[in-house]
Design a protein around this motif. Structure first.
Motif, PDB file in Angstrom:
ATOM      1  N   SER A   1      33.317  43.014  39.798  1.00 12.03           N
ATOM      2  CA  SER A   1      34.729  43.264  40.131  1.00 12.03           C
ATOM      3  C   SER A   1      35.477  43.750  38.899  1.00 12.03           C
ATOM      4  O   SER A   1      36.503  44.411  39.000  1.00 12.03           O
ATOM      5  CB  SER A   1      35.386  42.043  40.770  1.00 12.03           C
ATOM      6  N   ASN A   2      34.937  43.464  37.724  1.00 16.00           N
ATOM      7  CA  ASN A   2      35.571  43.989  36.507  1.00 16.00           C
ATOM      8  C   ASN A   2      35.686  45.510  36.537  1.00 16.00           C
ATOM      9  O   ASN A   2      36.664  46.073  36.057  1.00 16.00           O
ATOM     10  CB  ASN A   2      34.748  43.603  35.273  1.00 16.00           C
TER      11      ASN A   2
ATOM     12  N   ASN B   1      41.487  31.964  36.666  1.00 12.37           N
ATOM     13  CA  ASN B   1      40.585  31.589  35.595  1.00 12.37           C
ATOM     14  C   ASN B   1      41.388  31.784  34.300  1.00 12.37           C
ATOM     15  O   ASN B   1      41.958  32.872  34.129  1.00 12.37           O
ATOM     16  CB  ASN B   1      39.369  32.536  35.623  1.00 12.37           C
TER      17      ASN B   1
ATOM     18  N   ASP C   1      43.023  38.835  43.000  1.00 12.06           N
ATOM     19  CA  ASP C   1      41.649  38.668  42.521  1.00 12.06           C
ATOM     20  C   ASP C   1      41.075  37.395  43.151  1.00 12.06           C
ATOM     21  O   ASP C   1      41.453  36.282  42.791  1.00 12.06           O
ATOM     22  CB  ASP C   1      41.682  38.581  40.995  1.00 12.06           C
TER      23      ASP C   1
ATOM     24  N   TYR D   1      36.681  33.756  43.291  1.00 17.07           N
ATOM     25  CA  TYR D   1      36.144  32.431  43.652  1.00 17.07           C
ATOM     26  C   TYR D   1      36.468  32.064  45.106  1.00 17.07           C
ATOM     27  O   TYR D   1      36.390  30.892  45.480  1.00 17.07           O
ATOM     28  CB  TYR D   1      36.702  31.365  42.688  1.00 17.07           C
TER      29      TYR D   1
ATOM     30  N   THR E   1      33.753  39.201  44.271  1.00 16.00           N
ATOM     31  CA  THR E   1      32.562  39.424  43.445  1.00 16.00           C
ATOM     32  C   THR E   1      31.330  38.747  44.019  1.00 16.00           C
ATOM     33  O   THR E   1      31.446  37.750  44.738  1.00 16.00           O
ATOM     34  CB  THR E   1      32.807  38.925  42.007  1.00 16.00           C
TER      35      THR E   1
ATOM     36  N   SER F   1      29.224  37.706  41.729  1.00 18.51           N
ATOM     37  CA  SER F   1      28.775  37.032  40.501  1.00 18.51           C
ATOM     38  C   SER F   1      28.889  35.519  40.574  1.00 18.51           C
ATOM     39  O   SER F   1      28.322  34.827  39.734  1.00 18.51           O
ATOM     40  CB  SER F   1      29.625  37.487  39.314  1.00 18.51           C
ATOM     41  N   LYS F   2      29.657  35.012  41.516  1.00 19.74           N
ATOM     42  CA  LYS F   2      29.945  33.576  41.495  1.00 19.74           C
ATOM     43  C   LYS F   2      29.084  32.866  42.540  1.00 19.74           C
ATOM     44  O   LYS F   2      27.922  32.658  42.312  1.00 19.74           O
ATOM     45  CB  LYS F   2      31.452  33.361  41.693  1.00 19.74           C
TER      46      LYS F   2
ATOM     47  N   ARG G   1      25.643  42.625  38.647  1.00 25.78           N
ATOM     48  CA  ARG G   1      26.931  43.310  38.566  1.00 25.78           C
ATOM     49  C   ARG G   1      27.298  44.002  39.885  1.00 25.78           C
ATOM     50  O   ARG G   1      27.094  45.206  40.044  1.00 25.78           O
ATOM     51  CB  ARG G   1      26.957  44.345  37.406  1.00 25.78           C
TER      52      ARG G   1
HETATM   53  C1  LIG Z   1      39.166  35.620  38.051  1.00 28.07           C
HETATM   54  C2  LIG Z   1      37.982  36.478  37.781  1.00 28.07           C
HETATM   55  N1  LIG Z   1      37.968  37.736  38.236  1.00 28.07           N
HETATM   56  C3  LIG Z   1      36.932  38.557  38.018  1.00 28.07           C
HETATM   57  C4  LIG Z   1      35.831  38.132  37.306  1.00 28.07           C
HETATM   58  C5  LIG Z   1      34.755  39.140  36.994  1.00 28.07           C
HETATM   59  O1  LIG Z   1      33.710  39.073  37.824  1.00 28.07           O
HETATM   60  P1  LIG Z   1      32.587  40.195  37.865  1.00 28.07           P
HETATM   61  O2  LIG Z   1      31.356  39.523  37.391  1.00 28.07           O
HETATM   62  O3  LIG Z   1      32.524  40.569  39.319  1.00 28.07           O
HETATM   63  O4  LIG Z   1      32.979  41.355  37.030  1.00 28.07           O
HETATM   64  C6  LIG Z   1      35.789  36.837  36.808  1.00 28.07           C
HETATM   65  C7  LIG Z   1      34.622  36.387  36.024  1.00 28.07           C
HETATM   66  O5  LIG Z   1      34.573  35.379  35.409  1.00 28.07           O
HETATM   67  C8  LIG Z   1      36.891  35.995  37.048  1.00 28.07           C
HETATM   68  O6  LIG Z   1      36.915  34.742  36.575  1.00 28.07           O
END
Ligand SMILES: Cc1ncc(COP(=O)(O)O)c(C=O)c1O
Length: 364
Positions: free
Chosen positions: A96-97, A168, A195, A198, A223, A225-226, A234
């Protein structure tokens, strides 16, 4: 002419993202066996990746000589079905970054303003500064985003407003009804980025379908990623208006999400049992950490995510000491919280280990 004379000045003043330290790094520095180190520093899934996703990715490796589907059609279709939105609203990114950065490419110019909380996920500020825009940081109240103050910070120059749910490093989130009313009140000109990295950990994430119908400039990011356990691959995605989606698609690289990641994400979405299992384990882990911190007399912040902010006195020193014990947590000094650390929820035994280590430190 020195190199700095020809460098984009935004790059020279650009802060650098500090990730959670990799296990191998810490092992080398501390002279420890990597197998004995636990990483509770990047809010990853301590239970790993869904077995179905692992199998799908192993199979996808066999096609590594072919370019991936640059349009991520199968994954986008699957996500459109999951969220009950049109395919044209879905964009997939390299985490998502990447989508957060693409928003900068699409919307930001020097002099523009971007409203965000402080402390909030640092990438909002990094993206803002990268494009020469101004980060308007609105202090959180009791660790929660101050929606009224954020709305008041919006000016004619504001292009984007970022709101993480949950945030976060605090783990906090605003009530759904408050967020929906806030979105309605912001000027329609502004791009609102929610965003939801989570969201799968929440009992009841916001249902955005009503808002999508209004044509609001809303971008919801998620994402893999979690909870989906695919941080290394990614993959992230955005749900937005078809117009904004088309602009984001234009700004991305042609093959921004690799084929193994696409296969893993697709299979992970189908493994509902695994996700439920991870969600329940996270709930138990949160309770374990909260109870443990309370027993140690440490102040902590109620979290809706898979991590907890806990006050330990000198966060940098405590995280360094924990590292020498083979436990990697996140110092949140860079977030303006020098007295705190952020601990990701681990397995039951990992959580017990961090609590025991903090106990030995006498609570900081
Ligand atoms: C609030 C938040 N948004 C986005 C991300 C980024 O996630 P991604 O791995 O999809 O780039 C994180 C990662 O820690 C996050 O804490």
């Amino acid at each position: 002419m020195s190199l700095s004379d020809i460098v984009n000045p935004h790059i020279l003043s650009q802060p650098v993202y500090e990730p959670g330290r990799p296990i191998d790094d810490v092992a080398r520095e501390m002279g420890l066996d990597p197998a004995g180190i636990i990483k509770l520093a990047s809010n990853e899934n301590p239970l790993g990746t869904s077995p179905q996703a692992l199998a799908a990715m192993a199979q996808a490796l066999g096609q590594s000589h072919l370019y991936p589907d640059g349009g991520c059609l199968r994954l986008r279709s699957r996500l459109a079905r999951r969220h009950d939105v049109d395919l044209a609203r879905v964009v997939v990114g390299n985490g998502s970054n990447e989508l957060l950065e693409l928003l900068g490419h699409v919307f930001l110019n020097p002099g523009d303003e971007v409203v965000m909380g402080r402390p909030a996920f640092i990438v909002y500020k990094l993206v803002t500064l990268l494009f020469g825009a101004r980060a308007v940081e609105v202090p959180l109240r009791d660790h929660v985003h101050d929606l009224a103050a954020m709305a008041a910070a919006v000016t004619d120059r504001t292009k984007i407003v970022f709101l993480p749910l949950p945030n976060n490093p605090t783990g906090t989130r605003n009530p759904n009804a408050d967020v929906l009313a806030w979105v309605e009140r912001l000027p329609p000109r502004v791009v609102i980025v929610i965003d939801e990295a989570y969201a799968e950990y929440l009992e009841a994430p916001i249902d955005w379908t009503g808002i999508f119908g209004t044509g609001r400039r809303l971008v919801v990011t998620r994402t893999f990623s979690k909870i989906f356990g695919l941080a290394a691959l990614r993959v992230g995605y955005a749900l937005t208006t078809p117009e904004i989606a088309a602009l984001l698609q234009r700004a991305r690289q042609p093959f921004n999400v690799n084929a193994v990641a696409q296969a893993g994400a697709l299979a992970a979405l189908d493994d509902e049992d695994w996700i439920d299992h991870c969600r329940r384990a996270n709930q138990r882990g949160l309770r374990q950490l909260e109870t443990g911190f309370t027993e140690l007399g440490l102040e902590w912040v109620k979290s809706s995510g898979n991590f907890v902010l806990v006050k330990v006195g000198d966060g940098a020193r405590v995280s360094q000491t924990l590292q020498s014990d083979g436990i990697i947590v996140r110092s949140v000094n860079g977030y303006g919280l020098p007295e705190w650390i952020r601990v990701s929820v681990g397995t039951e035994s990992e959580n017990a280990r961090v609590l025991a280590a903090l106990g030995r430190l006498g609570g900081g």
